[in-house]
Write a protein that holds these residues in place. Structure first.
Motif, PDB file in Angstrom:
ATOM      1  N   ALA A  13       0.954  -1.145   0.179  1.00 33.74           N
ATOM      2  CA  ALA A  13      -0.080   0.181   0.175  1.00 33.74           C
ATOM      3  C   ALA A  13       0.898   1.248  -0.118  1.00 33.74           C
ATOM      4  CB  ALA A  13      -0.745   0.096   1.086  1.00 33.74           C
ATOM      5  N   GLY A  14       0.318   2.246  -0.512  1.00 28.34           N
ATOM      6  CA  GLY A  14       0.925   3.589  -0.628  1.00 28.34           C
ATOM      7  C   GLY A  14       2.091   3.993  -1.859  1.00 28.34           C
ATOM      8  N   ILE A  15       2.358   2.829  -2.723  1.00 30.79           N
ATOM      9  CA  ILE A  15       2.920   3.098  -3.783  1.00 30.79           C
ATOM     10  C   ILE A  15       2.092   3.936  -4.667  1.00 30.79           C
ATOM     11  CG2 ILE A  15       4.671   1.959  -5.483  1.00 30.79           C
ATOM     12  CD1 ILE A  15       5.544   0.112  -3.414  1.00 30.79           C
ATOM     13  N   ASN A  16       2.619   5.224  -5.361  1.00 31.38           N
ATOM     14  CA  ASN A  16       1.838   5.549  -6.277  1.00 31.38           C
ATOM     15  C   ASN A  16       2.968   6.415  -7.151  1.00 31.38           C
ATOM     16  OD1 ASN A  16       0.004   6.712  -7.706  1.00 31.38           O
ATOM     17  ND2 ASN A  16      -0.945   7.972  -6.544  1.00 31.38           N
ATOM     18  N   GLY A  17       3.217   5.935  -8.290  1.00 30.51           N
ATOM     19  CA  GLY A  17       4.199   6.489  -9.307  1.00 30.51           C
ATOM     20  C   GLY A  17       5.567   6.228  -8.886  1.00 30.51           C
ATOM     21  N   ALA A  18       5.827   4.888  -8.722  1.00 26.74           N
ATOM     22  CA  ALA A  18       7.211   4.546  -8.315  1.00 26.74           C
ATOM     23  C   ALA A  18       8.218   4.315  -9.556  1.00 26.74           C
ATOM     24  CB  ALA A  18       7.378   3.172  -7.602  1.00 26.74           C
ATOM     25  N   PHE A  19       9.107   5.173 -10.138  1.00 27.93           N
ATOM     26  CA  PHE A  19       9.648   5.261 -11.062  1.00 27.93           C
ATOM     27  C   PHE A  19      11.075   4.250 -10.846  1.00 27.93           C
ATOM     28  CE2 PHE A  19       7.132   8.978 -12.217  1.00 27.93           C
ATOM     29  CZ  PHE A  19       6.909   8.517 -13.361  1.00 27.93           C
ATOM     30  N   SER A  20      11.613   4.082  -9.653  1.00 27.48           N
ATOM     31  CA  SER A  20      12.811   3.383  -9.368  1.00 27.48           C
ATOM     32  C   SER A  20      12.800   2.865  -8.018  1.00 27.48           C
ATOM     33  CB  SER A  20      13.986   4.228  -9.416  1.00 27.48           C
ATOM     34  OG  SER A  20      14.075   5.393  -8.873  1.00 27.48           O
ATOM     35  N   CYS A  21      13.609   1.803  -7.943  1.00 28.59           N
ATOM     36  CA  CYS A  21      13.509   1.087  -6.679  1.00 28.59           C
ATOM     37  C   CYS A  21      15.183   0.367  -6.497  1.00 28.59           C
ATOM     38  CB  CYS A  21      12.667  -0.004  -6.385  1.00 28.59           C
ATOM     39  SG  CYS A  21      13.002  -1.555  -7.644  1.00 28.59           S
ATOM     40  N   ALA A  31      18.770  -8.143   7.329  1.00 20.84           N
ATOM     41  CA  ALA A  31      17.546  -7.915   6.684  1.00 20.84           C
ATOM     42  C   ALA A  31      17.920  -7.326   5.261  1.00 20.84           C
ATOM     43  CB  ALA A  31      16.801  -7.190   7.431  1.00 20.84           C
ATOM     44  N   TYR A  32      16.830  -7.705   4.442  1.00 24.66           N
ATOM     45  CA  TYR A  32      16.825  -6.954   3.097  1.00 24.66           C
ATOM     46  C   TYR A  32      15.672  -5.853   3.136  1.00 24.66           C
ATOM     47  CZ  TYR A  32      19.044 -11.066   1.268  1.00 24.66           C
ATOM     48  OH  TYR A  32      20.121 -11.943   0.830  1.00 24.66           O
ATOM     49  N   PHE A  33      16.292  -4.932   2.542  1.00 24.29           N
ATOM     50  CA  PHE A  33      15.040  -3.705   2.391  1.00 24.29           C
ATOM     51  C   PHE A  33      15.013  -3.318   0.944  1.00 24.29           C
ATOM     52  CE2 PHE A  33      17.117  -3.272   6.614  1.00 24.29           C
ATOM     53  CZ  PHE A  33      15.927  -2.811   7.189  1.00 24.29           C
ATOM     54  N   ILE A  34      13.649  -3.134   0.653  1.00 21.42           N
ATOM     55  CA  ILE A  34      13.271  -2.432  -0.876  1.00 21.42           C
ATOM     56  C   ILE A  34      13.060  -0.907  -0.503  1.00 21.42           C
ATOM     57  CG2 ILE A  34      11.883  -2.669  -2.707  1.00 21.42           C
ATOM     58  CD1 ILE A  34      11.212  -5.493  -2.061  1.00 21.42           C
ATOM     59  N   PHE A  35      13.790  -0.074  -1.326  1.00 20.17           N
ATOM     60  CA  PHE A  35      13.307   1.274  -1.145  1.00 20.17           C
ATOM     61  C   PHE A  35      12.859   1.670  -2.677  1.00 20.17           C
ATOM     62  CE2 PHE A  35      16.646   0.906   2.005  1.00 20.17           C
ATOM     63  CZ  PHE A  35      16.054   1.938   3.006  1.00 20.17           C
ATOM     64  N   ALA A  36      11.689   2.350  -2.804  1.00 16.85           N
ATOM     65  CA  ALA A  36      11.014   2.591  -3.948  1.00 16.85           C
ATOM     66  C   ALA A  36      10.567   4.175  -3.879  1.00 16.85           C
ATOM     67  CB  ALA A  36       9.806   1.906  -4.288  1.00 16.85           C
ATOM     68  N   VAL A  37      11.031   4.781  -4.951  1.00 13.98           N
ATOM     69  CA  VAL A  37      10.735   6.216  -4.963  1.00 13.98           C
ATOM     70  C   VAL A  37       9.418   6.546  -5.346  1.00 13.98           C
ATOM     71  CG1 VAL A  37      11.125   8.366  -6.300  1.00 13.98           C
ATOM     72  CG2 VAL A  37      12.994   6.814  -5.688  1.00 13.98           C
ATOM     73  N   LEU A  44       9.914   8.132  -0.283  1.00 14.27           N
ATOM     74  CA  LEU A  44      10.456   6.743  -0.078  1.00 14.27           C
ATOM     75  C   LEU A  44       9.575   5.881   0.340  1.00 14.27           C
ATOM     76  CD1 LEU A  44      14.197   6.970   0.026  1.00 14.27           C
ATOM     77  CD2 LEU A  44      12.999   6.930  -2.008  1.00 14.27           C
ATOM     78  N   ILE A  45       9.106   4.902  -0.181  1.00 16.74           N
ATOM     79  CA  ILE A  45       8.531   3.689   0.679  1.00 16.74           C
ATOM     80  C   ILE A  45       9.575   2.797   0.954  1.00 16.74           C
ATOM     81  CG2 ILE A  45       6.952   1.791   0.159  1.00 16.74           C
ATOM     82  CD1 ILE A  45       5.597   4.593   0.553  1.00 16.74           C
ATOM     83  N   ARG A  46       9.805   2.252   1.975  1.00 13.99           N
ATOM     84  CA  ARG A  46      10.931   1.470   2.614  1.00 13.99           C
ATOM     85  C   ARG A  46      10.018  -0.008   3.011  1.00 13.99           C
ATOM     86  NH1 ARG A  46      13.925   3.807   7.011  1.00 13.99           N
ATOM     87  NH2 ARG A  46      12.270   3.871   7.908  1.00 13.99           N
ATOM     88  N   VAL A  47      10.435  -1.077   2.336  1.00 14.47           N
ATOM     89  CA  VAL A  47       9.820  -2.291   2.690  1.00 14.47           C
ATOM     90  C   VAL A  47      11.012  -3.186   3.394  1.00 14.47           C
ATOM     91  CG1 VAL A  47       8.737  -4.315   1.948  1.00 14.47           C
ATOM     92  CG2 VAL A  47       8.410  -2.160   0.799  1.00 14.47           C
ATOM     93  N   ASN A  48      10.727  -3.637   4.786  1.00 12.83           N
ATOM     94  CA  ASN A  48      11.610  -4.475   5.289  1.00 12.83           C
ATOM     95  C   ASN A  48      11.199  -5.912   5.068  1.00 12.83           C
ATOM     96  OD1 ASN A  48      12.968  -6.266   7.245  1.00 12.83           O
ATOM     97  ND2 ASN A  48      13.005  -4.678   8.957  1.00 12.83           N
ATOM     98  N   MET A  49      11.903  -6.703   4.346  1.00  9.02           N
ATOM     99  CA  MET A  49      11.932  -8.016   4.145  1.00  9.02           C
ATOM    100  C   MET A  49      12.181  -9.157   4.813  1.00  9.02           C
ATOM    101  SD  MET A  49       9.812  -7.835   1.258  1.00  9.02           S
ATOM    102  CE  MET A  49       9.741  -9.646   0.641  1.00  9.02           C
ATOM    103  N   GLY A  50      12.941  -8.672   6.007  1.00 15.18           N
ATOM    104  CA  GLY A  50      13.425  -9.864   6.941  1.00 15.18           C
ATOM    105  C   GLY A  50      14.687 -10.329   6.500  1.00 15.18           C
ATOM    106  N   ASN A  51      14.961 -11.447   6.734  1.00 12.30           N
ATOM    107  CA  ASN A  51      16.232 -12.116   6.330  1.00 12.30           C
ATOM    108  C   ASN A  51      16.404 -12.948   5.057  1.00 12.30           C
ATOM    109  OD1 ASN A  51      14.772 -14.196   7.117  1.00 12.30           O
ATOM    110  ND2 ASN A  51      16.185 -15.107   8.652  1.00 12.30           N
ATOM    111  N   SER A  52      15.210 -12.977   4.309  1.00 11.17           N
ATOM    112  CA  SER A  52      14.982 -13.528   3.174  1.00 11.17           C
ATOM    113  C   SER A  52      14.056 -12.658   2.336  1.00 11.17           C
ATOM    114  CB  SER A  52      14.458 -14.985   3.049  1.00 11.17           C
ATOM    115  OG  SER A  52      14.257 -15.321   1.887  1.00 11.17           O
ATOM    116  N   MET A  53      14.354 -12.624   0.867  1.00 10.97           N
ATOM    117  CA  MET A  53      13.581 -11.859  -0.006  1.00 10.97           C
ATOM    118  C   MET A  53      12.339 -12.945  -0.327  1.00 10.97           C
ATOM    119  SD  MET A  53      14.566  -8.933  -0.757  1.00 10.97           S
ATOM    120  CE  MET A  53      13.697  -8.595  -2.321  1.00 10.97           C
ATOM    121  N   GLY A  54      12.226 -14.160   0.035  1.00 10.81           N
ATOM    122  CA  GLY A  54      11.188 -14.997  -0.083  1.00 10.81           C
ATOM    123  C   GLY A  54      10.148 -14.766   0.983  1.00 10.81           C
TER     124      GLY A  54
END
Length: 195
Positions: A13-21, A31-37, A44-54
């Motif tokens: 939720a909250g991603i609107n017009g994400a051009f890069s990550c 932990a893995y983190f995904i950052f989306a502009v 920036l939206i920051r997503v914490n995926m924990g210790n696995s991208m799965g």
């Protein structure tokens, strides 16, 4: 990598017009983190995926930066000498560049500085690479179809200097995403064109 990927929609939720990550791994947590502009909300939206991208996302948060004005491109790197993750974000509507320093790690709020007066003209993509002791920040400018090189010293937070600012081979046509790679003998750059 030779097989067709299986997609999974994370329904963030909250991603609107994400051009890069950017996906980064912080071994200290781990932990893995995904950052989306988030272009539309200047964040920036920051997503914490924990210790696995799965994993399913462990948490999602929005990072608001007051100086963001239609943020478009972003890249992040870990500076071993500084001991910190640092991101650069282009602001397409004001022709500025924001630097985010994650002093306490990528899971925490960054400090920010926005640079004006750089030769930016509707900047889009950004790519950070280190060559020897020099950090390079490559930026595509769609306003003048140029590829801009900014350099710093051995610390990614050192003063920015302008390298080249040109349209190599006159091939850029509304350039968007620069990416440079070293194949151990030379640097090769790729730039996508929107036009």
């Amino acid at each position: 990598l030779n097989n067709t990927p299986t997609p999974v929609n994370l329904n963030i939720a909250g991603i609107n017009g994400a051009f890069s990550c950017k996906i980064i791994f912080d071994p200290d947590i781990p932990a893995y983190f995904i950052f989306a502009v988030n272009y539309s909300s200047n964040s920036l939206i920051r997503v914490n995926m924990g210790n696995s991208m799965g994993n399913a996302p462990a948490s999602t948060s929005s990072i608001s930066i007051a100086a963001f004005t239609s943020p478009f491109g972003m890249d992040m790197a870990y500076d071993c000498m500084l001991g910190k993750f640092v991101a650069f974000v282009t602001n397409i509507s004001t022709g500025t560049l924001s630097r985010l320093i994650f002093d306490s790690g990528p899971g925490n709020a960054p400090s920010d500085t926005t640079f004006t007066g750089l030769p930016l003209n509707a900047p889009t993509g950004v790519n950070i690479v280190k060559d020897g002791k020099t950090w390079n920040i490559f930026i595509t400018n769609q306003g003048n179809n140029a590829l801009l090189q900014l350099t710093t010293g051995p610390l990614i937070t050192d003063s920015l200097s302008t390298g080249f600012n040109a349209n190599p081979g006159n091939l850029a046509n509304i350039p968007r995403c620069p990416y440079f790679v070293n194949d151990s003998s030379a640097w090769t750059g790729f730039v996508t064109n929107y036009g």
